[in-house]
Design a protein around this motif. Structure first.
Motif, short mmCIF file in Angstrom:
data_model
loop_
_atom_site.label_atom_id
_atom_site.label_comp_id
_atom_site.label_asym_id
_atom_site.label_seq_id
_atom_site.Cartn_x
_atom_site.Cartn_y
_atom_site.Cartn_z
N GLY A 196 45.68 45.71 35.40
CA GLY A 196 46.94 45.55 34.66
C GLY A 196 47.37 44.09 34.51
N VAL A 197 46.81 43.22 35.32
CA VAL A 197 47.18 41.80 35.22
C VAL A 197 46.59 41.23 33.94
CG1 VAL A 197 46.81 39.52 36.26
CG2 VAL A 197 47.46 41.47 37.71
N GLU A 198 47.45 40.65 33.12
CA GLU A 198 46.98 40.14 31.82
C GLU A 198 46.67 38.66 31.87
OE1 GLU A 198 50.08 41.32 29.14
OE2 GLU A 198 49.51 43.44 29.28
N LYS A 199 47.42 37.94 32.70
CA LYS A 199 47.19 36.49 32.75
C LYS A 199 47.48 35.95 34.16
CE LYS A 199 48.18 32.10 30.72
NZ LYS A 199 48.96 31.23 29.92
N VAL A 200 46.57 35.09 34.61
CA VAL A 200 46.80 34.40 35.89
C VAL A 200 46.74 32.90 35.61
CG1 VAL A 200 45.98 34.03 38.24
CG2 VAL A 200 45.58 36.24 37.14
N THR A 201 47.82 32.22 35.98
CA THR A 201 47.81 30.75 35.90
C THR A 201 47.64 30.23 37.32
OG1 THR A 201 49.37 30.91 34.07
CG2 THR A 201 49.11 28.73 35.10
#
Ligand code: SPD
Length: 427
Positions: free
Chosen positions: A240-245
Motif C-alpha cells: 500500500g505504500v506508494e512513495k518513500v522519501t
C-alpha cells in the motif's frame, strides 16, 4: 656473561602518529609484522580498541610475546618485547619505530629468569609431546582483534577478523565496514556499531512494521537517516505504500553499504524510493505541512551529525509535517545504556504529541551495548499501536515476507514496559 631464560626490552615510543596509535587494525598488523621480521613464530594475537582512544594488544609468539598499550592523544606507545632463545628483539624494535613514525624513544633491556637464581627440575613430558606438536602450525596464527562500542562504564565488544573493508572519514563521521566473527560484516560510525548482517533484522523489522500496521493505510512515508538501507527495504515490503522519501546526510554510508552490505542496502533502486543525500533536519524544517502518513527517524546516537535528531525543534517540525492521523517513530536509544537520552527524547515527544501519545517499544539487539534498545513514537491521531486489530493481515504479511523478528505478538508485547522504564518515562 650470566645466562638468562629471556630477554625483555621495555620500550617507550614517543611522538608517534596519533592516527596510527588509534588504529587497532594497523597496530595488530605491525606488531605481528615485527615478530615475523625478527624470525618469531606467531601463535596468536589479541587486540582491543578502546573508544574513543587507545589500543591494547599482545602477540603471543613461540619465543614469548610482544605487547603494546597506546595513548593516541599523547602520541605514545608502551611496548614490551619479551623473547627467549636466539630471537633478536631489536629487529622488532627497529621495525615498530618505523611503522609508528616515532620521533623519540627510550628502551630498557633486562635479562629475565637468571639461571643463577633458579633451580632446574626436569620432569617427564613424554605424555604431552604429541598434543604439543599438534598445536604448532607456523603457517597459521589466530587473530583476536576486538571492536568495542563503549561509554565510560559499559561496553560491548565484538571480535572481528582484523580486516577493514571500508574506512573513510566523511565530513560527518568515520565510516567503516568490518567483518565480525559472529555477526558477519558490520557498519560502524565513529566507533559505534550501527548494524550487522546477522542481526540487522531485529532493528529494521521493528522500526518499520509496527508503525505501518498501526497506521493501516500509509501511502506516503518519510525516512530520515537510515543510510544502510535496511529501513527502506522493510517499508517497501508494504504494497500500500506508494512513495518513500529517504533523506540521509552522509553519502559515504550509502556507498559503503551498497558495496559491502548488499543484503541490507537491497532496495535503493526501488521505483517507489526517492533517495536524497541531504540534511534531514533542514529537510523537515522546510517540508510541507500535513504531508506524510508515517515519518521514521533512523538516526545514530546523539553525538555528531545525529545530535539534532533529538531536539524539540526537529520533532515539532516532524509533527507539523505529519497528516492528522500520522505516526512518527524514532530510534530511541537504550533505557539501560543511555538513560538520559532515552528519557529526554520521550519527554520531548510527550511535550509535542501529548503525554499519552508517546509510547515506547522495546526490542533486543545483541550487537548494541546492553542489548536492550527502543523505538519511541509520536501519535498524532487516535490509533494506538497496542490496540491493533489487523492481526490476520499481520500474520500473513509475516509469513509471505519470511520475517524473522516481527509478528503480531511481538508488536503488542514490545509496548509493555518494565517498571524501571515506566519510572524513566514518568520522571
Ligand atoms: N547505538 C546504535 C544506535 C542505532 C543507530 N541506528 C542504526 C541504523 C540502522 N539502520
Amino acid at each position: 656473561m650470566s645466562h638468562a631464560l629471556g630477554n625483555h626490552i621495555l620500550v617507550e615510543f614517543m611522538g608517534c602518529d596519533p592516527s596510527i596509535m588509534n588504529d587497532v587494525t594497523s597496530i595488530e598488523r605491525d606488531m605481528v609484522g615485527a615478530a615475523q621480521k625478527a624470525g618469531a613464530t606467531v601463535i596468536n594475537s589479541t587486540f582491543h580498541h578502546f573508544s574513543p582512544y587507545g589500543v591494547s594488544g599482545v602477540v603471543v609468539i613461540q619465543e614469548s610475546h610482544l605487547a603494546i598499550h597506546t595513548w593516541p592523544e599523547y602520541g605514545y606507545a608502551a611496548v614490551d618485547l619479551f623473547t627467549c632463545g636466539e630471537m633478536n628483539a631489536w629487529i622488532s624494535f627497529d621495525f615498530l619505530k618505523e611503522c609508528f613514525g616515532a620521533k623519540n624513544y627510550s628502551a630498557l633491556e633486562m635479562k629475565r629468569g637468571s639461571v643463577n637464581l633458579l633451580t632446574r627440575n626436569d620432569f617427564d613430558i613424554s605424555s604431552m609431546r604429541t598434543k604439543a606438536s599438534e598445536h604448532i602450525n607456523p603457517e597459521m596464527y589466530t587473530r583476536n582483534v576486538w571492536f568495542t562500542d563503549k561509554d565510560e562504564n559499559q561496553a560491548l565488544s565484538l571480535r572481528y577478523t582484523g580486516d577493514v573493508f571500508y574506512d573513510v572519514q566523511s565530513p560527518f563521521q568515520r565510516v567503516r565496514i568490518l567483518e565480525s566473527q559472529k555477526y558477519g560484516k558490520m557498519l560502524t560510525l565513529d566507533d559505534m556499531v550501527m548494524t550487522t548482517e546477522k542481526d540487522e533484522f531485529h532493528y529494521h523489522e521493528m522500526i518499520s512494521h509496527p508503525s505501518l500496521f498501526t497506521h493501516g493505510n500509509a501511502k506516503n512515508v518519510l525516512v530520515i537517516g537510515g543510510g544502510d538501507g535496511g529501513t527502506v527495504r522493510e517499508v517497501l515490503r508494504h504494497p500500500g505504500v506508494e512513495k518513500v522519501t529517504m533523506v540521509e546526510i552522509d553519502g559515504e554510508v550509502i556507498k559503503a553499504c551498497k558495496e559491502y552490505l548488499p543484503s541490507i542496502a537491497a532496495s535503493f533502486d526501488h521505483p517507489k524510493l526517492d533517495l536524497r543525500v541531504d540534511d534531514g533536519i533542514a529537510y523537515i524544517a522546510n517540508a510541507n505541512k500535513d504531508f506524510y502518513d508515517v515519518i521514521i527517524v533512523d538516526g545514530s546516537d546523539p553525538v555528531g551529525p545525529a545530535e539534532g535528531l533529538f531536539s524539540v525543534s526537529f520533532y515539532t517540525n516532524c509533527y507539523n509535517a505529519l497528516k492528522e492521523d500520522g505516526i512518527l517513530v524514532a530510534q530511541g536509544e537504550s533505557p539501560k545504556f543511555n538513560e538520559k537520552a532515552f528519557s529526554e527524547l520521550n519527554h520531548t515527544l510527550q511535550g509535542i504529541f501529548g503525554k499519552e501519545n508517546a509510547p515506547v517499544s522495546l526490542f533486543f539487539v545483541p550487537t548494541y551495548p546492553t542489548g536492550m534498545w527502543s523505538f519511541q513514537y509520536g501519535l498524532k491521531g487516535s490509533k494506538h499501536p497496542k490496540s491493533i486489530t489487523n492481526i490476520d493481515q499481520i500474520n500473513s504479511f509475516v509469513d509471505e515476507n519470511k520475517l524473522r523478528y516481527y509478528n503480531a505478538e511481538i508488536h503488542i508485547g514490545s509496548f509493555a514496559t518494565p517498571n524501571f522504564v515506566k519510572e524513566l518515562l514518568n520522571k
